[in-house]
Design an enzyme around this catalytic site. Structure first.
Site, PDB file in Angstrom:
ATOM      1  N   HIS A   1      -9.549   1.163   5.113  1.00  0.00           N
ATOM      2  CA  HIS A   1      -8.296   1.449   5.811  1.00  0.00           C
ATOM      3  C   HIS A   1      -8.548   2.451   6.933  1.00  0.00           C
ATOM      4  O   HIS A   1      -9.351   3.373   6.806  1.00  0.00           O
ATOM      5  CB  HIS A   1      -7.253   1.993   4.832  1.00  0.00           C
ATOM      6  CG  HIS A   1      -5.855   1.942   5.388  1.00  0.00           C
ATOM      7  ND1 HIS A   1      -5.377   2.856   6.281  1.00  0.00           N
ATOM      8  CD2 HIS A   1      -4.841   1.057   5.166  1.00  0.00           C
ATOM      9  CE1 HIS A   1      -4.122   2.556   6.591  1.00  0.00           C
ATOM     10  NE2 HIS A   1      -3.780   1.466   5.935  1.00  0.00           N
TER      11      HIS A   1
ATOM     12  N   GLY B   1       2.648   2.517  10.960  1.00  0.00           N
ATOM     13  CA  GLY B   1       3.568   3.638  10.820  1.00  0.00           C
ATOM     14  C   GLY B   1       4.218   4.083  12.109  1.00  0.00           C
ATOM     15  O   GLY B   1       4.871   5.117  12.151  1.00  0.00           O
TER      16      GLY B   1
ATOM     17  N   LYS C   1       0.162   4.325  -0.327  1.00  0.00           N
ATOM     18  CA  LYS C   1      -0.461   5.512   0.281  1.00  0.00           C
ATOM     19  C   LYS C   1      -0.183   6.749  -0.585  1.00  0.00           C
ATOM     20  O   LYS C   1      -0.101   6.640  -1.796  1.00  0.00           O
ATOM     21  CB  LYS C   1       0.013   5.683   1.725  1.00  0.00           C
ATOM     22  CG  LYS C   1      -0.230   4.436   2.575  1.00  0.00           C
ATOM     23  CD  LYS C   1       0.029   4.654   4.034  1.00  0.00           C
ATOM     24  CE  LYS C   1      -0.235   3.360   4.812  1.00  0.00           C
ATOM     25  NZ  LYS C   1      -0.080   3.538   6.260  1.00  0.00           N
TER      26      LYS C   1
ATOM     27  N   ASN D   1       0.875  -1.190   0.000  1.00  0.00           N
ATOM     28  CA  ASN D   1       0.000   0.000   0.000  1.00  0.00           C
ATOM     29  C   ASN D   1       0.907   1.232   0.000  1.00  0.00           C
ATOM     30  O   ASN D   1       1.496   1.590   1.021  1.00  0.00           O
ATOM     31  CB  ASN D   1      -0.888  -0.024   1.256  1.00  0.00           C
ATOM     32  CG  ASN D   1      -1.772   1.219   1.333  1.00  0.00           C
ATOM     33  OD1 ASN D   1      -1.915   1.968   0.368  1.00  0.00           O
ATOM     34  ND2 ASN D   1      -2.382   1.437   2.492  1.00  0.00           N
TER      35      ASN D   1
ATOM     36  N   SER E   1       3.499  -2.226  10.467  1.00  0.00           N
ATOM     37  CA  SER E   1       4.954  -2.236  10.685  1.00  0.00           C
ATOM     38  C   SER E   1       5.543  -3.630  10.464  1.00  0.00           C
ATOM     39  O   SER E   1       6.407  -4.075  11.205  1.00  0.00           O
ATOM     40  CB  SER E   1       5.287  -1.724  12.092  1.00  0.00           C
ATOM     41  OG  SER E   1       4.868  -0.388  12.253  1.00  0.00           O
TER      42      SER E   1
ATOM     43  N   GLU F   1      -6.920   4.890   8.025  1.00  0.00           N
ATOM     44  CA  GLU F   1      -6.658   6.303   7.710  1.00  0.00           C
ATOM     45  C   GLU F   1      -7.849   6.918   6.982  1.00  0.00           C
ATOM     46  O   GLU F   1      -8.149   8.106   7.179  1.00  0.00           O
ATOM     47  CB  GLU F   1      -5.384   6.407   6.866  1.00  0.00           C
ATOM     48  CG  GLU F   1      -4.143   6.088   7.685  1.00  0.00           C
ATOM     49  CD  GLU F   1      -2.931   5.699   6.844  1.00  0.00           C
ATOM     50  OE1 GLU F   1      -1.897   5.366   7.436  1.00  0.00           O
ATOM     51  OE2 GLU F   1      -3.025   5.708   5.582  1.00  0.00           O
TER      52      GLU F   1
ATOM     53  N   GLU G   1      -5.314  -4.814  10.673  1.00  0.00           N
ATOM     54  CA  GLU G   1      -4.272  -3.822  10.943  1.00  0.00           C
ATOM     55  C   GLU G   1      -4.537  -3.157  12.291  1.00  0.00           C
ATOM     56  O   GLU G   1      -5.432  -2.313  12.397  1.00  0.00           O
ATOM     57  CB  GLU G   1      -4.266  -2.733   9.863  1.00  0.00           C
ATOM     58  CG  GLU G   1      -3.793  -3.209   8.514  1.00  0.00           C
ATOM     59  CD  GLU G   1      -3.491  -2.030   7.593  1.00  0.00           C
ATOM     60  OE1 GLU G   1      -2.390  -1.989   7.065  1.00  0.00           O
ATOM     61  OE2 GLU G   1      -4.352  -1.157   7.434  1.00  0.00           O
TER      62      GLU G   1
END
Length: 706
Positions: free
Chosen positions: A549, A627, A464, A462, A667, A551, A621
């Site tokens: 996702h 991140g 991003k 991904n 991660s 985010e 996730e």
């Protein structure tokens, strides 16, 4: 390192909490004293004329309540991030204010601890520097604060604290402060309080005289004052302290007859027997609603030969106005207004002296009634000094506030523990049932094992919002070439920004690398500027799309309903959906990860048919690991993916669940991928930052060969 941080943060939290609780409480139970201090600040900056008394009082009550409540929030680790930020802002302002006080010295005492503890301006500034440093530590690592109450029940402690401290302020305002820290407390002999012990260090003053002669102004000291030259005309004088000596608790009490100029202090304080003092610092603003009760006490004093004097700092005009509206016949004498405000927190208030010793005090709301004054003071309760009820008041506070709060904490901890035990038992029971079923049928076990082997192993990147078009095409080519040279042992997908899709599709070998988008719209087509539909994504040559996702949920407010529609449109246009789910750190700490993940799947994909489900790839996730450099342990990841597979089995059956590919994201690196991918329920990874470098991405893909 984490243990050191935890100890440091919680030590700073305890220091701030206890300081705020004490400081807020001693000011909250003396709201008028806090108002007087605010008035001093306003006078120092020449704003007192613009802020009425009622606004000053509300500000005093509000600031005390905020400080006390903030201390309790820190003590119990309630709303840790917000409370830490508010504390930092509060201490930054207070430190700046006390720096100004230290440099300019417009006020002798900042009033940070009311009358309970008096600090010099320099001491207060240094104290605030320490507290500011502690608040910086707290703001930097707020989540290291150990909670005492679960998030579910924090609101009870919050509102209970506000109700308690506001009630304490209102009671102290209507009556008198719950605790009296001033030198004029009951039992104090005023005259003795003014005495300086023999041998005590004397304060050294420097007196400057300002005189004028022939239009010229000059300053003189006591040594060079022109006593012999009468042509110098005295204009003013001021004193400064050169060396501070012993200062008695009471140093500013005096009673003057303005009419004659006589000092009556000694005659009143040494008067034999009882004396009533009606204290009214500002007669113009004194409450006259109980003047009848005041007159009744005066008549009682006159009948029994007791002294009764009014003390005020107001002018003769104000005294005359008071007499006109109340019919008062008692004499009024002059005393410094600040002193009177210190003697009693009521305007007016009544003080009873016996040979100069304070026997009792009453607010104007609690004046002695006529039925109480039915005999000479020496024979009735009113004329005796009341018992010290300090410990009674402390016990009452403990019973009314500390015990209920402690009970709430204990009940919350028990509730949280039993809830955890129940969930743990349920999980263990489900696991045990599953293992029994597995053991009972070797044939089914072999089938499930084959299904595990048949399940697609996937590593999806991904990108991003990274890489320009040119950089993205170059990276895709590099990934494609590396996989050509050494065939992958799993399916590989790269999900790129929309602008890359068509160009990247042309450089990829689709038999080696699949192409996906990072999102698509929840609308089929139309006037939706900036959106990209599922059909548009499909037209670029992409076969996959990432939906759900964290985010997108966090920054763009994507709800379960929106995602449900996106999934429907993606499937309708022949795209395979990589659907994401996962919990925050706070939800993980509260042990709500299972219910959070289940709710995300329930709301968006568990409505699909079994046939549609074949185009779904799940990606777990944990948001706290995206991140951040933090990674769930392989056991944590396995536990969650096993749970996700179990709820898919509940919805679609065990066979479908065993055919569903579930990825781990958060991660994931080449160094930890082999350990993660070795777990039976982890079918690959959804890779973020590590997918932006071909070598790192290839290292994760190769984990399937180990």
């Amino acid at each position: 390192m984490n243990k050191t941080k935890s100890i440091s943060v919680n030590a700073c939290r305890a220091l701030l909490a206890l300081t705020f609780i004490f400081s807020g409480f001693v000011k909250a139970i003396d709201p008028l004293g806090s108002q007087y201090k605010i008035a001093e600040y306003l006078e120092a900056v020449q704003l007192s004329a613009y802020v009425p008394d009622w606004a000053q009082l509300m500000l005093a009550v509000g600031l005390s309540a905020v400080e006390f409540t903030l201390g309790v929030l820190l003590l119990l680790a309630i709303r840790r991030r917000l409370a830490s930020k508010v504390t930092l802002a509060f201490m930054a302002v207070m430190t700046a204010v006390t720096l100004w006080l230290t440099v300019s010295d417009p006020i002798q005492d900042c009033g940070c601890f009311g009358d309970a503890i008096r600090l010099t301006n320099t001491q207060t500034f240094l104290k605030n520097v320490v507290l500011l440093s502690a608040s910086i530590v707290l703001t930097r690592w707020p989540l290291y604060q150990v909670r005492f109450i679960s998030k579910t029940n924090q609101w009870i402690a919050f509102y209970f604290t506000i109700a308690f401290i506001l009630t304490a302020s209102l009671l102290s305002l209507y009556h008198l402060p719950i605790f009296d820290f001033r030198p004029y407390h009951i039992g104090q002999n005023i005259k003795k309080g003014m005495e300086i012990p023999k041998g005590a260090k004397q304060t050294v003053y420097k007196t400057t005289f300002i005189c004028e002669k022939n239009g010229v102004t000059k300053e003189f000291t006591e040594d060079n004052y022109p006593y012999d030259d009468s042509t110098w005309v005295f204009k003013d004088t001021h004193q400064e302290i050169l060396e501070q000596g012993y200062e008695p608790p009471i140093h500013d009490f005096s009673i003057t007859d303005q009419q004659t100029g006589d000092d009556l202090t000694d005659s009143i304080l040494t008067r034999d027997g009882y004396t009533f003092l009606l204290i009214a610092p500002v007669l113009e603003r004194a409450d006259d609603s109980n003047f009848g009760e005041i007159d009744a006490v005066y008549e009682y004093a006159k009948e029994n030969g007791y002294g009764f004097y009014g003390l005020t700092a107001s002018t003769d005009k104000a005294v005359k106005h008071w007499r006109d509206i109340t019919g008062a016949e008692y004499p009024f004498y002059t005393t410094d207004g600040t002193t009177l405000k210190t003697v009693i927190r009521s305007n007016p208030g009544l003080v009873l002296l016996y040979k100069g010793t304070i026997i009792n005090k009453w607010s104007h709301n609690d004046l002695p009634q006529q039925d109480e004054l039915n005999a000479p003071l020496s024979l009735i309760e009113t004329g005796r000094e009341p018992e010290d009820r300090t410990w009674t008041k402390i016990v009452l506070i403990i019973v009314c506030y500390v015990f209920p709060l402690a009970f709430l904490i204990a009940a919350d901890r028990i509730w949280s523990w039993t809830r955890w035990v129940r969930k743990r038992e349920e999980w263990l029971r489900q696991k045990e049932d599953w293992l029994k079923q597995k053991e009972q049928s070797n044939r089914l076990y072999q089938l499930l094992k084959r299904k595990r082997q048949m399940r697609k192993k996937i590593v999806a990147g991904n990108w991003k919002m990274n890489e320009t078009l040119q950089e993205g095409v170059a990276l895709a080519k590099e990934i494609n070439e590396s996989l050509k040279a050494e065939k992958p042992n799993c399916d590989v997908v790269i999900c790129t920004p929309f602008i890359h899709l068509a160009s990247v599709a042309q450089v990829l070998d689709s038999s080696l690398v699949g192409l996906g988008a990072e999102n698509c719209a929840d609308k089929e087509k139309g006037a939706y500027t900036g959106e990209v539909s599922a059909a548009m994504v499909k037209s670029t040559g992409a076969q996959y799309v990432i939906l759900g996702h964290s985010e997108r949920r966090q920054y763009y407010g994507e709800t379960a309903e929106i995602l449900k529609e996106k999934v429907r449109l993606a499937l309708a246009n022949g795209l395979k959906v990589i659907f994401c789910c996962g919990e925050t750190l706070e939800e993980r700490e509260a042990e709500k990860q299972n219910e959070v993940v289940k709710a995300e799947l329930d709301g968006s994909v568990f409505n699909l048919t079994a046939e549609e489900w074949k185009s779904i790839i799940l990606a777990y996730e944990p948001i706290w690991a995206i991140g951040t450099g933090k990674t769930a342990t392989s056991d944590q990841a396995q536990e969650m993916l096993a749970y996700i597979r179990s709820i898919v089995a509940e919805k679609y059956g065990k066979e479908v669940a065993e055919e569903t590919s579930i990825l781990y994201g958060g991660s994931c690196k080449a160094s930890n991928a082999p350990e993660l991918f070795a777990k039976p329920d982890i079918d690959g990874g959804l890779i973020g930052g590590a997918s932006l470098k071909a070598a790192d991405f290839k290292g994760i893909i190769d984990a399937w060969k180990k």
